[in-house]
Design a protein around this motif. Structure first.
Motif, PDB file in Angstrom:
ATOM      1  N   ALA A 185       0.726  -1.239  -0.097  1.00 44.68           N
ATOM      2  CA  ALA A 185      -0.083   0.006   0.097  1.00 44.68           C
ATOM      3  C   ALA A 185       0.848   1.294  -0.091  1.00 44.68           C
ATOM      4  O   ALA A 185       2.100   1.209   0.850  1.00 44.68           O
ATOM      5  N   ALA A 186       0.611   2.229  -0.915  1.00 44.70           N
ATOM      6  CA  ALA A 186       1.260   3.557  -0.768  1.00 44.70           C
ATOM      7  C   ALA A 186       0.928   4.318   0.284  1.00 44.70           C
ATOM      8  O   ALA A 186       1.648   4.935   0.992  1.00 44.70           O
ATOM      9  N   ARG A 187      -0.268   4.369   0.640  1.00 46.07           N
ATOM     10  CA  ARG A 187      -0.950   4.854   2.014  1.00 46.07           C
ATOM     11  C   ARG A 187      -2.332   4.497   2.103  1.00 46.07           C
ATOM     12  O   ARG A 187      -3.048   3.895   1.340  1.00 46.07           O
ATOM     13  N   PHE A 188      -2.804   4.943   3.225  1.00 46.42           N
ATOM     14  CA  PHE A 188      -4.320   4.696   3.733  1.00 46.42           C
ATOM     15  C   PHE A 188      -4.701   5.810   3.854  1.00 46.42           C
ATOM     16  O   PHE A 188      -4.352   7.123   4.431  1.00 46.42           O
ATOM     17  N   ARG A 189      -6.076   5.918   3.486  1.00 42.71           N
ATOM     18  CA  ARG A 189      -6.919   7.361   3.445  1.00 42.71           C
ATOM     19  C   ARG A 189      -8.198   7.017   3.970  1.00 42.71           C
ATOM     20  O   ARG A 189      -8.800   6.058   3.782  1.00 42.71           O
ATOM     21  N   LEU A 190      -8.644   7.872   4.741  1.00 45.45           N
ATOM     22  CA  LEU A 190     -10.073   8.026   5.433  1.00 45.45           C
ATOM     23  C   LEU A 190     -10.441   9.298   4.553  1.00 45.45           C
ATOM     24  O   LEU A 190     -10.367  10.263   4.653  1.00 45.45           O
ATOM     25  N   SER A 191     -11.591   8.496   3.733  1.00 44.34           N
ATOM     26  CA  SER A 191     -12.182   9.427   2.610  1.00 44.34           C
ATOM     27  C   SER A 191     -13.412  10.199   3.228  1.00 44.34           C
ATOM     28  O   SER A 191     -14.361   9.307   3.708  1.00 44.34           O
ATOM     29  N   LEU A 192     -13.711  11.231   3.071  1.00 49.61           N
ATOM     30  CA  LEU A 192     -14.684  11.824   3.857  1.00 49.61           C
ATOM     31  C   LEU A 192     -15.405  12.795   2.529  1.00 49.61           C
ATOM     32  O   LEU A 192     -15.055  13.182   1.640  1.00 49.61           O
ATOM     33  N   PRO A 193     -16.655  13.368   3.157  1.00 46.51           N
ATOM     34  CA  PRO A 193     -17.549  13.961   2.182  1.00 46.51           C
ATOM     35  C   PRO A 193     -17.053  15.502   2.025  1.00 46.51           C
ATOM     36  O   PRO A 193     -16.004  15.990   2.723  1.00 46.51           O
ATOM     37  N   GLY A 194     -17.135  15.994   0.867  1.00 46.98           N
ATOM     38  CA  GLY A 194     -16.631  17.370   0.631  1.00 46.98           C
ATOM     39  C   GLY A 194     -17.977  18.185   0.201  1.00 46.98           C
ATOM     40  O   GLY A 194     -19.173  18.029   0.581  1.00 46.98           O
ATOM     41  N   LEU A 222      -1.990   1.980  11.858  1.00 48.19           N
ATOM     42  CA  LEU A 222      -1.481   2.426  10.587  1.00 48.19           C
ATOM     43  C   LEU A 222      -1.609   4.069  10.596  1.00 48.19           C
ATOM     44  O   LEU A 222      -2.542   4.612  11.021  1.00 48.19           O
ATOM     45  N   GLU A 223      -0.820   4.609   9.801  1.00 49.82           N
ATOM     46  CA  GLU A 223      -0.702   5.790   9.337  1.00 49.82           C
ATOM     47  C   GLU A 223      -1.748   6.145   8.445  1.00 49.82           C
ATOM     48  O   GLU A 223      -1.731   5.539   7.489  1.00 49.82           O
ATOM     49  N   TYR A 224      -2.435   7.337   8.573  1.00 52.01           N
ATOM     50  CA  TYR A 224      -3.480   7.583   7.428  1.00 52.01           C
ATOM     51  C   TYR A 224      -3.771   9.055   7.448  1.00 52.01           C
ATOM     52  O   TYR A 224      -3.366   9.661   8.206  1.00 52.01           O
ATOM     53  N   GLU A 225      -4.296   9.419   6.275  1.00 49.12           N
ATOM     54  CA  GLU A 225      -4.686  10.650   6.000  1.00 49.12           C
ATOM     55  C   GLU A 225      -6.132  10.970   5.581  1.00 49.12           C
ATOM     56  O   GLU A 225      -6.566  10.275   4.965  1.00 49.12           O
ATOM     57  N   PRO A 226      -6.659  12.026   6.204  1.00 45.88           N
ATOM     58  CA  PRO A 226      -8.081  12.403   5.797  1.00 45.88           C
ATOM     59  C   PRO A 226      -8.097  12.936   4.660  1.00 45.88           C
ATOM     60  O   PRO A 226      -7.042  13.653   4.114  1.00 45.88           O
ATOM     61  N   ALA A 227      -9.066  12.881   3.542  1.00 46.80           N
ATOM     62  CA  ALA A 227      -9.363  13.111   2.410  1.00 46.80           C
ATOM     63  C   ALA A 227     -10.715  13.528   2.181  1.00 46.80           C
ATOM     64  O   ALA A 227     -11.405  12.829   1.873  1.00 46.80           O
ATOM     65  N   GLU A 228     -10.887  15.095   2.035  1.00 43.28           N
ATOM     66  CA  GLU A 228     -12.261  15.520   1.714  1.00 43.28           C
ATOM     67  C   GLU A 228     -12.858  15.450   0.331  1.00 43.28           C
ATOM     68  O   GLU A 228     -11.790  15.305  -0.472  1.00 43.28           O
ATOM     69  N   GLY A 229     -13.874  14.873   0.009  1.00 42.05           N
ATOM     70  CA  GLY A 229     -14.333  14.913  -1.192  1.00 42.05           C
ATOM     71  C   GLY A 229     -14.387  13.518  -1.805  1.00 42.05           C
ATOM     72  O   GLY A 229     -14.671  13.263  -3.135  1.00 42.05           O
ATOM     73  N   GLU A 230     -13.723  12.359  -1.223  1.00 40.60           N
ATOM     74  CA  GLU A 230     -13.361  11.285  -1.780  1.00 40.60           C
ATOM     75  C   GLU A 230     -14.234  10.114  -1.025  1.00 40.60           C
ATOM     76  O   GLU A 230     -14.183   8.695  -1.355  1.00 40.60           O
ATOM     77  N   ALA A 231     -15.259  10.407  -0.306  1.00 41.18           N
ATOM     78  CA  ALA A 231     -16.284   9.478   0.262  1.00 41.18           C
ATOM     79  C   ALA A 231     -17.122   8.916  -0.859  1.00 41.18           C
ATOM     80  O   ALA A 231     -17.299   9.754  -1.780  1.00 41.18           O
ATOM     81  N   ALA A 232     -17.809   7.781  -0.755  1.00 31.29           N
ATOM     82  CA  ALA A 232     -18.867   7.343  -1.215  1.00 31.29           C
ATOM     83  C   ALA A 232     -20.179   8.264  -0.996  1.00 31.29           C
ATOM     84  O   ALA A 232     -20.145   8.936   0.022  1.00 31.29           O
ATOM     85  N   PHE A 233     -21.112   8.251  -2.037  1.00 31.82           N
ATOM     86  CA  PHE A 233     -22.300   9.173  -1.707  1.00 31.82           C
ATOM     87  C   PHE A 233     -23.092   8.858  -0.340  1.00 31.82           C
ATOM     88  O   PHE A 233     -23.647   9.784   0.276  1.00 31.82           O
ATOM     89  N   TYR A 234     -22.706   7.639   0.269  1.00 29.64           N
ATOM     90  CA  TYR A 234     -23.750   7.246   1.218  1.00 29.64           C
ATOM     91  C   TYR A 234     -23.061   6.815   2.611  1.00 29.64           C
ATOM     92  O   TYR A 234     -23.505   6.604   3.600  1.00 29.64           O
ATOM     93  N   GLY A 235     -21.553   7.245   2.369  1.00 22.95           N
ATOM     94  CA  GLY A 235     -20.733   7.155   3.569  1.00 22.95           C
ATOM     95  C   GLY A 235     -19.429   7.323   3.569  1.00 22.95           C
ATOM     96  O   GLY A 235     -18.749   7.103   2.446  1.00 22.95           O
ATOM     97  N   PRO A 236     -18.503   7.456   4.821  1.00 22.48           N
ATOM     98  CA  PRO A 236     -17.104   7.496   4.365  1.00 22.48           C
ATOM     99  C   PRO A 236     -16.523   6.343   4.450  1.00 22.48           C
ATOM    100  O   PRO A 236     -17.000   5.096   4.438  1.00 22.48           O
ATOM    101  N   LYS A 237     -15.269   6.052   3.826  1.00 27.27           N
ATOM    102  CA  LYS A 237     -14.551   4.649   3.889  1.00 27.27           C
ATOM    103  C   LYS A 237     -13.055   4.984   3.870  1.00 27.27           C
ATOM    104  O   LYS A 237     -12.341   6.043   3.955  1.00 27.27           O
ATOM    105  N   ILE A 238     -12.421   3.810   4.075  1.00 22.30           N
ATOM    106  CA  ILE A 238     -11.037   3.597   4.118  1.00 22.30           C
ATOM    107  C   ILE A 238     -10.554   3.395   2.830  1.00 22.30           C
ATOM    108  O   ILE A 238     -11.260   2.452   2.327  1.00 22.30           O
ATOM    109  N   ASP A 239      -9.519   3.939   2.353  1.00 21.80           N
ATOM    110  CA  ASP A 239      -9.302   3.731   0.844  1.00 21.80           C
ATOM    111  C   ASP A 239      -7.632   3.292   1.089  1.00 21.80           C
ATOM    112  O   ASP A 239      -7.067   3.895   1.725  1.00 21.80           O
ATOM    113  N   VAL A 240      -7.429   2.155   0.437  1.00 20.84           N
ATOM    114  CA  VAL A 240      -6.106   1.685   0.520  1.00 20.84           C
ATOM    115  C   VAL A 240      -5.575   2.126  -0.785  1.00 20.84           C
ATOM    116  O   VAL A 240      -6.087   1.404  -2.034  1.00 20.84           O
TER     117      VAL A 240
END
Length: 412
Positions: A185-194, A222-240
């Motif tokens: 994995a390059a990084r782990f991302r917590l994808s949030l709504p925008g 794990l180290e992770y970064e929040p990312a606004e605008g990357e969530a699914a339309f119905y909820g947040p997600k962990i993106d690998v």
């Protein structure tokens, strides 16, 4: 060698053509690759691996149709929030049906096919199924962005108290799969709504789901970064996220918490109190799109796949025509053990030329006059080692053991 040259040499589109793994044709259409036998062998091995891992983790596999009524996607929210990525509806018998852009609405409907009790939860439903997205021509490329996708998808229907454990277990399956596949994995991302109207408007739901995924990531270490605008339309997600040799990132695996669709489809289970309760839906994809996963594997290994994934695992190399019958016997024994083996006979060139042609095959088995008489084969490993001649049954046993273990070592 420059980064640009390295990028070209490991580009999965170039390697896919050279190794005859997959191809495209304008007559079939843009974003619709076909799989040639060697590519299909890699894909089949990957799919069987995922099914095996899921079965052992308590998932039950299902099949669902690739078409669904437009009404189902209106209920799920896809029609309102995801319509631009869907193919147009088709009129059929007075109804409108669409090619599905995801599998989750089908699985939600399947969960509610009968009454379920709390003792059945968590209920883990998995499918390797096709879905379709109307990607614009300008973003299509090789296997990474396609219009017909084979998705490794699963949905866990569970109680609120089970969400954290199920999401953590899903993340654990992803990390294990990466180790088995030899990728990182390059990084782990917590994808949030925008901003904007592409997300379901339910602030309380978003806060709860985000808090649950944040807790899972924090507990994982794990180290992770929040990312606004990357969530699914119905909820947040962990993106690998994974990266190609040029450093370009894409999402391969996901874990999502969904309160929205259980509400929309009126899902329920009977609790210990005898009353109806709403389950939570955890979406989970170990390798995500099979197409994107294979593209990344091609580039990560530069076509030299681990032995268990390699399209051809062993090539038999008779020195002369006199040894062809012995080489065919080796190929037959391999096939009986479920190994992918082939014969490269002298009509295909000198022994040296055939060895070079098979440079990406994990095992080359040379059979000369002495080996043929004594039922031996002299293995040459892809990494250059030559362990010495072995009885054919022992060689087959060793190769089969490495393939079954999914080891990245070629020789024990």
């Amino acid at each position: 060698m420059t980064d640009q040259m390295t990028d070209h040499l490991t580009d999965h589109r170039r390697l896919g053509r050279e190794l005859e793994l997959f191809g495209t044709d304008p007559l079939i259409g843009a974003g619709l690759p076909y799989w040639l036998p060697d590519g299909a062998a890699v894909r089949h091995s990957l799919e069987e691996y995922v099914r095996d891992v899921e079965r052992k983790a308590g998932y039950r596999h299902v099949y669902s149709p690739v078409l669904g009524k437009r009404e189902m996607y209106e209920i799920s929210g896809h029609w309102a929030h995801y319509r631009d990525d869907m193919f147009p509806p088709m009129d059929l018998g007075g109804e409108q049906v669409v090619l599905r852009p995801s599998l989750c609405p089908h699985h939600a409907v399947m969960f509610r096919s009968r009454a379920r009790g709390y003792r059945e939860l968590p209920y883990r439903m998995a499918e390797l199924g096709p879905m379709y997205r109307a990607e614009l021509s300008g973003v299509l490329g090789g296997l990474t962005r396609v219009r017909a996708i084979q998705l490794n998808d699963a949905h866990v229907f569970c109680t609120l108290d089970q969400v954290g454990e199920e999401a953590a277990a899903a993340l654990g399956l992803i990390r294990r799969a990466y180790a088995d596949l030899g990728i990182e994995a390059a990084r782990f991302r917590l994808s949030l709504p925008g901003g904007g109207g592409k997300y379901v408007a339910d602030p309380g739901m978003w806060r709860r789901a985000e808090a649950m995924l944040t807790e899972v990531l924090d507990a994982s270490g794990l180290e992770y970064e929040p990312a606004e605008g990357e969530a699914a339309f119905y909820g947040p997600k962990i993106d690998v996220q994974v990266a190609d040799p040029a450093g370009r990132e894409s999402t391969l695996s996901t874990v999502q918490v969904d309160f929205h669709q259980p509400e929309r489809f009126d899902l329920s289970y009977i609790g210990p109190d005898g009353a109806r309760h709403r389950p939570v839906m955890v979406h989970r994809a170990i390798i995500g799109s099979v197409e994107r996963a294979v593209a990344h594997l091609i580039e990560a290994h530069a076509g030299a796949f681990p032995a268990w994934l390699a399209p051809l695992q062993l090539v038999a190399l008779p020195v002369t025509d006199q040894e062809v019958p012995a080489a065919l016997e080796l190929v037959r024994r391999c096939a009986e053990r479920g190994l992918r083996a082939d014969l490269a006979d002298p009509s295909r060139g000198t022994l040296g030329a055939r060895i070079r042609e098979a440079r990406l095959v994990p095992y080359q088995a040379v059979i000369g006059p002495r080996e043929a008489v004594d039922s031996l084969a002299a293995p040459r490993l892809r990494d250059g080692r030559r362990p010495g001649a072995l009885p054919v049954p022992e060689l087959v046993d060793r190769v089969a053991a490495v393939a079954a273990s999914r080891s990245h070592e070629l020789w024990a």
